[in-house]
Write a protein that holds these residues in place. Sequence first.
Motif, PDB file in Angstrom:
ATOM      1  N   MET A 171     -23.216   5.479  31.120  1.00 49.67           N
ATOM      2  CA  MET A 171     -22.879   4.316  30.335  1.00 49.67           C
ATOM      3  C   MET A 171     -23.730   4.337  29.053  1.00 49.67           C
ATOM      4  N   ALA A 172     -23.098   4.255  27.915  1.00 51.68           N
ATOM      5  CA  ALA A 172     -23.807   4.296  26.634  1.00 51.68           C
ATOM      6  C   ALA A 172     -24.389   2.929  26.318  1.00 51.68           C
ATOM      7  N   SER A 173     -25.587   2.949  25.770  1.00 49.31           N
ATOM      8  CA  SER A 173     -26.197   1.673  25.395  1.00 49.31           C
ATOM      9  C   SER A 173     -25.635   1.200  24.065  1.00 49.31           C
ATOM     10  N   SER A 174     -25.608  -0.096  23.880  1.00 42.18           N
ATOM     11  CA  SER A 174     -25.082  -0.650  22.639  1.00 42.18           C
ATOM     12  C   SER A 174     -26.087  -0.425  21.512  1.00 42.18           C
ATOM     13  N   PRO A 175     -25.593  -0.228  20.304  1.00 41.69           N
ATOM     14  CA  PRO A 175     -26.524  -0.020  19.189  1.00 41.69           C
ATOM     15  C   PRO A 175     -27.342  -1.282  18.930  1.00 41.69           C
ATOM     16  N   ARG A 176     -28.588  -1.087  18.564  1.00 40.08           N
ATOM     17  CA  ARG A 176     -29.468  -2.225  18.299  1.00 40.08           C
ATOM     18  C   ARG A 176     -29.155  -2.794  16.924  1.00 40.08           C
ATOM     19  N   ARG A 177     -28.847  -4.059  16.884  1.00 46.03           N
ATOM     20  CA  ARG A 177     -28.602  -4.742  15.612  1.00 46.03           C
ATOM     21  C   ARG A 177     -29.925  -5.137  14.988  1.00 46.03           C
ATOM     22  N   LEU A 178     -29.925  -5.172  13.692  1.00 43.85           N
ATOM     23  CA  LEU A 178     -31.118  -5.613  12.974  1.00 43.85           C
ATOM     24  C   LEU A 178     -31.076  -7.130  12.895  1.00 43.85           C
ATOM     25  N   SER A 179     -31.980  -7.771  13.612  1.00 40.19           N
ATOM     26  CA  SER A 179     -32.067  -9.229  13.620  1.00 40.19           C
ATOM     27  C   SER A 179     -33.519  -9.617  13.865  1.00 40.19           C
ATOM     28  N   ARG A 180     -33.805 -10.892  13.662  1.00 41.05           N
ATOM     29  CA  ARG A 180     -35.151 -11.413  13.883  1.00 41.05           C
ATOM     30  C   ARG A 180     -35.219 -12.000  15.280  1.00 41.05           C
ATOM     31  N   PRO A 181     -36.002 -11.380  16.185  1.00 40.58           N
ATOM     32  CA  PRO A 181     -36.071 -11.904  17.557  1.00 40.58           C
ATOM     33  C   PRO A 181     -36.756 -13.260  17.609  1.00 40.58           C
ATOM     34  N   ARG A 182     -36.432 -14.002  18.642  1.00 44.32           N
ATOM     35  CA  ARG A 182     -37.029 -15.334  18.804  1.00 44.32           C
ATOM     36  C   ARG A 182     -38.395 -15.270  19.474  1.00 44.32           C
ATOM     37  N   ASP A 183     -38.705 -14.150  20.119  1.00 46.29           N
ATOM     38  CA  ASP A 183     -40.026 -13.984  20.716  1.00 46.29           C
ATOM     39  C   ASP A 183     -40.803 -12.928  19.927  1.00 46.29           C
ATOM     40  N   ASN A 184     -42.097 -12.873  20.118  1.00 45.20           N
ATOM     41  CA  ASN A 184     -42.974 -11.914  19.446  1.00 45.20           C
ATOM     42  C   ASN A 184     -42.975 -12.086  17.933  1.00 45.20           C
ATOM     43  N   ARG A 185     -42.830 -13.307  17.454  1.00 37.62           N
ATOM     44  CA  ARG A 185     -42.887 -13.598  16.024  1.00 37.62           C
ATOM     45  C   ARG A 185     -44.297 -13.983  15.642  1.00 37.62           C
ATOM     46  N   TRP A 186     -44.675 -13.624  14.427  1.00 43.85           N
ATOM     47  CA  TRP A 186     -45.915 -14.147  13.860  1.00 43.85           C
ATOM     48  C   TRP A 186     -45.571 -15.107  12.741  1.00 43.85           C
ATOM     49  N   ILE A 187     -44.805 -14.650  11.782  1.00 47.64           N
ATOM     50  CA  ILE A 187     -44.405 -15.524  10.680  1.00 47.64           C
ATOM     51  C   ILE A 187     -42.910 -15.793  10.773  1.00 47.64           C
ATOM     52  N   ALA A 188     -42.107 -14.772  10.528  1.00 46.66           N
ATOM     53  CA  ALA A 188     -40.657 -14.968  10.536  1.00 46.66           C
ATOM     54  C   ALA A 188     -39.932 -14.039  11.488  1.00 46.66           C
ATOM     55  N   GLY A 189     -40.616 -13.050  12.040  1.00 49.70           N
ATOM     56  CA  GLY A 189     -39.984 -12.115  12.956  1.00 49.70           C
ATOM     57  C   GLY A 189     -39.410 -10.883  12.285  1.00 49.70           C
ATOM     58  N   VAL A 190     -39.656 -10.702  11.002  1.00 46.46           N
ATOM     59  CA  VAL A 190     -39.096  -9.560  10.281  1.00 46.46           C
ATOM     60  C   VAL A 190     -39.696  -8.256  10.805  1.00 46.46           C
ATOM     61  N   CYS A 191     -40.999  -8.167  10.913  1.00 45.12           N
ATOM     62  CA  CYS A 191     -41.647  -6.941  11.385  1.00 45.12           C
ATOM     63  C   CYS A 191     -41.269  -6.637  12.831  1.00 45.12           C
ATOM     64  N   SER A 192     -41.173  -7.655  13.643  1.00 46.05           N
ATOM     65  CA  SER A 192     -40.773  -7.475  15.034  1.00 46.05           C
ATOM     66  C   SER A 192     -39.338  -6.957  15.123  1.00 46.05           C
ATOM     67  N   GLY A 193     -38.455  -7.496  14.308  1.00 46.39           N
ATOM     68  CA  GLY A 193     -37.064  -7.039  14.287  1.00 46.39           C
ATOM     69  C   GLY A 193     -36.935  -5.611  13.803  1.00 46.39           C
ATOM     70  N   LEU A 194     -37.693  -5.260  12.773  1.00 42.67           N
ATOM     71  CA  LEU A 194     -37.666  -3.879  12.278  1.00 42.67           C
ATOM     72  C   LEU A 194     -38.212  -2.917  13.324  1.00 42.67           C
ATOM     73  N   GLY A 195     -39.263  -3.334  14.014  1.00 39.78           N
ATOM     74  CA  GLY A 195     -39.823  -2.504  15.067  1.00 39.78           C
ATOM     75  C   GLY A 195     -38.832  -2.262  16.191  1.00 39.78           C
ATOM     76  N   ARG A 196     -38.153  -3.304  16.624  1.00 40.39           N
ATOM     77  CA  ARG A 196     -37.139  -3.149  17.684  1.00 40.39           C
ATOM     78  C   ARG A 196     -36.003  -2.239  17.240  1.00 40.39           C
ATOM     79  N   ARG A 197     -35.562  -2.414  16.011  1.00 36.75           N
ATOM     80  CA  ARG A 197     -34.429  -1.641  15.507  1.00 36.75           C
ATOM     81  C   ARG A 197     -34.740  -0.152  15.432  1.00 36.75           C
ATOM     82  N   PHE A 198     -35.956   0.184  15.018  1.00 41.20           N
ATOM     83  CA  PHE A 198     -36.315   1.579  14.800  1.00 41.20           C
ATOM     84  C   PHE A 198     -37.197   2.164  15.899  1.00 41.20           C
TER      85      PHE A 198
END
Length: 70
Positions: free
Chosen positions: A1-28
């Motif tokens: 079963m293939a995993s779905s591609p990770r979308r670039l979004s700002r997660p609601r957890d693991n945020r410090w300011i806005a979640g941009v760095c956390s979202g980029l980290g998850r995506r890449f």
Amino acid sequence: MASSPRRLSRPRDNRWIAGVCSGLGRRFGLGAGMVRLLFVLSCLLPGPQVLLYIALWILLPNEERYSAAY
């Protein structure tokens, strides 16, 4: 079963300011701390890093949370 591609979004957890760095980290596939460190180090160089962060904050959607109950 293939995993779905990770979308670039700002997660609601693991945020410090806005979640941009956390979202980029998850995506890449990087840790949020590593992306934050790279961002802070990049701010030592001349360039529009802060403006790019603000633009991503505005443009990236929040991560959607789906409840288990329909």
